[in-house]
Design an enzyme around this catalytic site. Structure first.
Site, mmCIF file in Angstrom:
data_model
loop_
_atom_site.group_PDB
_atom_site.id
_atom_site.type_symbol
_atom_site.label_atom_id
_atom_site.label_comp_id
_atom_site.label_asym_id
_atom_site.label_seq_id
_atom_site.Cartn_x
_atom_site.Cartn_y
_atom_site.Cartn_z
ATOM 1 N N ARG A 8 0.830 -1.192 0.000
ATOM 2 C CA ARG A 8 0.000 0.000 0.000
ATOM 3 C C ARG A 8 0.874 1.256 0.000
ATOM 4 N NH1 ARG A 8 -5.139 1.796 -0.955
ATOM 5 N NH2 ARG A 8 -6.094 2.909 0.766
ATOM 6 N N THR A 38 -7.573 0.098 -7.458
ATOM 7 C CA THR A 38 -8.384 -0.722 -7.741
ATOM 8 C C THR A 38 -8.639 -1.414 -8.987
ATOM 9 O OG1 THR A 38 -9.221 0.397 -6.170
ATOM 10 C CG2 THR A 38 -10.289 -1.089 -7.467
ATOM 11 N N THR A 50 -4.246 -0.514 -7.006
ATOM 12 C CA THR A 50 -5.050 0.670 -7.313
ATOM 13 C C THR A 50 -4.237 1.946 -7.446
ATOM 14 O OG1 THR A 50 -6.953 1.954 -6.535
ATOM 15 C CG2 THR A 50 -5.484 1.150 -4.850
ATOM 16 N N ASN A 96 -6.358 4.461 -6.813
ATOM 17 C CA ASN A 96 -7.527 5.018 -6.138
ATOM 18 C C ASN A 96 -8.543 5.483 -7.166
ATOM 19 O OD1 ASN A 96 -9.155 5.571 -3.974
ATOM 20 N ND2 ASN A 96 -8.484 7.687 -3.823
ATOM 21 N N ASP A 127 -7.832 8.369 0.652
ATOM 22 C CA ASP A 127 -8.341 7.273 1.485
ATOM 23 C C ASP A 127 -8.101 7.529 2.977
ATOM 24 O OD1 ASP A 127 -9.629 5.668 -0.304
ATOM 25 O OD2 ASP A 127 -7.971 4.289 -0.628
ATOM 26 N N SER A 175 -7.734 1.124 3.539
ATOM 27 C CA SER A 175 -8.247 0.655 2.245
ATOM 28 C C SER A 175 -9.484 -0.209 2.454
ATOM 29 C CB SER A 175 -7.158 -0.175 1.571
ATOM 30 O OG SER A 175 -7.645 -0.808 0.412
ATOM 31 N N GLY A 208 -13.714 -1.115 -6.743
ATOM 32 C CA GLY A 208 -15.030 -0.542 -6.450
ATOM 33 C C GLY A 208 -15.085 0.276 -5.181
ATOM 34 N N GLY A 209 -13.927 0.701 -4.663
ATOM 35 C CA GLY A 209 -13.925 1.561 -3.472
ATOM 36 C C GLY A 209 -14.656 0.886 -2.330
HETATM 37 O O1 DON Z 1 -8.006 1.231 -1.276
HETATM 38 C C1 DON Z 1 -9.183 1.482 -1.492
HETATM 39 O O2 DON Z 1 -10.101 1.021 -0.852
HETATM 40 C C2 DON Z 1 -9.538 2.383 -2.662
HETATM 41 N N1 DON Z 1 -8.432 3.264 -2.940
HETATM 42 C C3 DON Z 1 -9.902 1.526 -3.832
HETATM 43 C C4 DON Z 1 -10.312 2.356 -5.017
HETATM 44 C C5 DON Z 1 -11.117 1.636 -5.975
HETATM 45 O O3 DON Z 1 -11.479 0.504 -5.797
HETATM 46 C C6 DON Z 1 -11.507 2.406 -7.157
HETATM 47 N N2 DON Z 1 -12.123 1.535 -8.103
HETATM 48 N N3 DON Z 1 -13.192 1.525 -8.541
#
Ligand code: DON
Length: 562
Positions: free
Chosen positions: A96, A369, A387, A389, A411, A440, A461-462
């Site tokens: 990360r 992501t 990712t 982000n 984040d 994350s 997908g955040g």
């Molecule tokens: O680490 C995380 O949870 C986010 N930065 C992930 C971002 C993400 O999945 C964007 N994609 N759709």
């Protein structure tokens, strides 16, 4: 007549071939890569075809995604690997991003203490110290069987010879063109207006990758690649220095492990919230035996949403970088605690998120992501989520290097109670500090059944990552779907705040949505959106491999036959 018979014969021959391949192909699959792009999956499979293992394939596929999936694939982002070796050993690597040394808690606030919009999202200040190349190199040192230089070559070739722009990719590039220009100027590489069917040749990235191929980790963290990175970050208002790059190191971490019925689930530990939240949600659901309800029925949705609500509330208070804060992981996954959390749930009426606070945990320490899945012929499995982000990260493009820089700093919790780009709220545990990792939701996950590898999965997908992984698991293990159906089928999402159930557009009946509204669930159709892009591999009891590539993206499964 003759013509007709010939045509009939041809049809029969075709049906016969299809029948044979449908019957026999799954049994002959010895390995597979499922990723966001066919090229990246094929490159990983080619590595396995010449004897490489899943870790070798991972490195080659990951670097290929940097080239042909620039919105998320990266050398200047970060991610997590969860693995299970053929011998059954489980582990995970945290690569990360970290906050730069000069970062501080209030760096995105104005003089009145308000969050300055976009400061943590766009431009140099949004960029965290990248972890990807260090992560890949660390994995190579521990598990690699093919020389590093060889593993980087396919990505160099792809960058030099070009990748094909898909329809979805054109839309994505068109949608961000103005942002690219605003940050990088009119001449920036990705503002050329690439159209579907165009070939993108990225010579600058080919040269960067050549340098990394020759010099390994230090090819990225020092020398001309690092110089160009630092210069670009600082020119766009950022604070990353050479010292930040040189001090970056990935961390091997114990995966989160929990049981769900007869499944043993291994997933990512903090600084991802993914593993703990997935465990909490599934353990809260377990006593309700959701398989007794129909898939996506009102009852199943109610149980799942209520468990999600309670888990995301806990996330907001307790989770952050374990190197900086103490996380009461065992208490958060304790069955008595989780049963108690669900005490207030009733099928009669929605719980309101305003009535749910993070649970009270007593513990004895002070406060403080894109996804791809790979299985190789030896039986090693890797689940990797990585990712930038946001799409194309901070939109800052290193022209000289041919790649985008992340905006992972968003984040962090810029201010307690103020949501980030995914609507997620955090507090002190996820406050910014120098060299700290931002929390994350990424949830690369591996499932064992009866001590054997059973599934490998994950998704971007955040905030919806955790709930998408969870629904895919339930789809297979509770609702008896094959892996492709489990991945493709409609999903929904809830994350405590905002107190809204989000459904994928036009895929849930109005009757179902109205019944949920009558129970007090807030459903705002305008918030409907695609939820996750899951890439998964399933391994049956008799070792048959099947794959699920998410049709929501250009995702593709490539199989290795032997
Ligand atoms: O680490 C995380 O949870 C986010 N930065 C992930 C971002 C993400 O999945 C964007 N994609 N759709």
């Amino acid at each position: 007549m003759k013509h007709f018979i010939l045509k009939e014969l041809k049809i029969h021959a075709l049906l016969f071939v299809l029948f044979i391949s449908a019957c026999s192909s799954p049994k002959h699959i010895k390995g597979a890569v499922v990723s966001a792009r066919e090229e990246a999956s094929a490159i990983g499979v080619a590595v396995m075809a010449k004897g490489g293992n899943a870790f070798d394939a991972m490195i080659a596929s990951d670097l290929a995604l940097t080239v042909c999936y620039p919105n998320a694939g990266n050398i200047a982002g970060g991610g997590f690997l969860v693995y299970r070796t053929a011998a059954g050993e489980k582990g995970s690597l945290d690569f990360r991003e970290k906050a730069p040394l000069a970062a501080y808690a209030d760096m995105y606030l104005d003089q009145e203490g308000n969050v300055i919009p976009d400061k943590s999202l766009v431009g140099g200040l949004a960029i965290g110290v990248p972890g990807t190349v260090a992560g890949l190199y660390e994995i190579h040192k521990k598990f690699g069987t093919i020389p590093w230089n060889e593993l980087v070559q396919p990505a160099i070739k792809l960058a030099r010879e070009g990748y094909l722009v898909t329809e979805k990719q054109q839309k994505s590039l068109d949608g961000k063109k103005e942002d690219f220009i605003a940050i990088n100027g009119k001449e920036t590489f990705y503002a050329q207006g690439f159209k579907e069917g165009d070939w993108v040749k990225n010579e600058a990235l080919a040269l960067t990758l050549e340098f990394i191929a020759k010099n390994g980790k230090s090819g990225f963290y020092s020398g001309p690649v690092a110089d160009a990175l630092v210069e670009r970050v600082q020119a766009t208002g950022g604070i990353i220095t050479h010292e930040d790059l040189l001090s970056y190191a990935p961390v091997w971490r114990e995966p989160v492990h929990f049981k769900y019925k007869d499944l043993s689930i291994y997933t990512m530990a903090p600084p991802s919230s993914g593993g703990i939240c997935l465990g909490q949600i599934m353990k809260m659901i377990e006593p309700y035996d959701v398989g007794q309800y129909k898939h996506n029925s009102m009852e199943a949705i109610q149980v799942i949403v209520e468990a999600e609500r309670r888990s995301y509330a806990d996330r907001s208070l307790y989770l952050g970088d374990p190197d900086f804060v103490n996380i009461p992981q065992d208490s958060l996954l304790d069955m008595d605690y989780l049963n108690q959390r669900m005490d207030s749930f009733s099928f009669e009426k929605a719980t309101k998120s305003t009535d749910i606070s993070p649970g009270t945990i007593v513990w004895d320490e002070s406060e403080e992501t894109t996804h791809y899945s790979i299985v190789d012929p030896m039986g090693n499995a890797v689940a990797v989520t990585t990712t930038l982000n946001g799409s194309y990260g901070s939109k800052v493009f290193v022209e000289q290097g041919g790649y985008f820089l992340n905006n992972e700093m968003d984040d962090f919790s810029s201010k307690p109670g103020v949501p980030n780009m995914f609507g997620l709220i955090g507090g002190k545990a996820n406050a910014i500090a120098p060299q700290k990792r931002m929390l994350s939701a990424m949830t690369p996950t591996i499932v064992e059944r009866d001590g054997k590898l059973s599934m490998v999965l994950g998704t971007p997908g955040g905030s919806t990552i955790i709930t998408s992984v969870m629904q895919t698991l339930l789809n297979v293990f509770e609702f008896d779907m094959d892996i492709q159906t489990a991945v493709s089928t409609p999903r929904f999402h809830h994350q405590w705040l905002p107190d809204i159930v989000v459904f994928e557009p036009a895929l849930f009946s109005q009757t179902l949505i109205d019944s949920l509204k009558n129970k007090g669930y807030d459903v705002k159709e305008q918030y409907s959106r695609i939820i996750g892009r899951v890439d998964a591999i399933s391994i049956s009891e008799n070792n048959t491999i099947t794959t699920g590539a998410d049709p929501r993206g250009d995702d593709a499964a490539i199989h290795l036959y032997k």
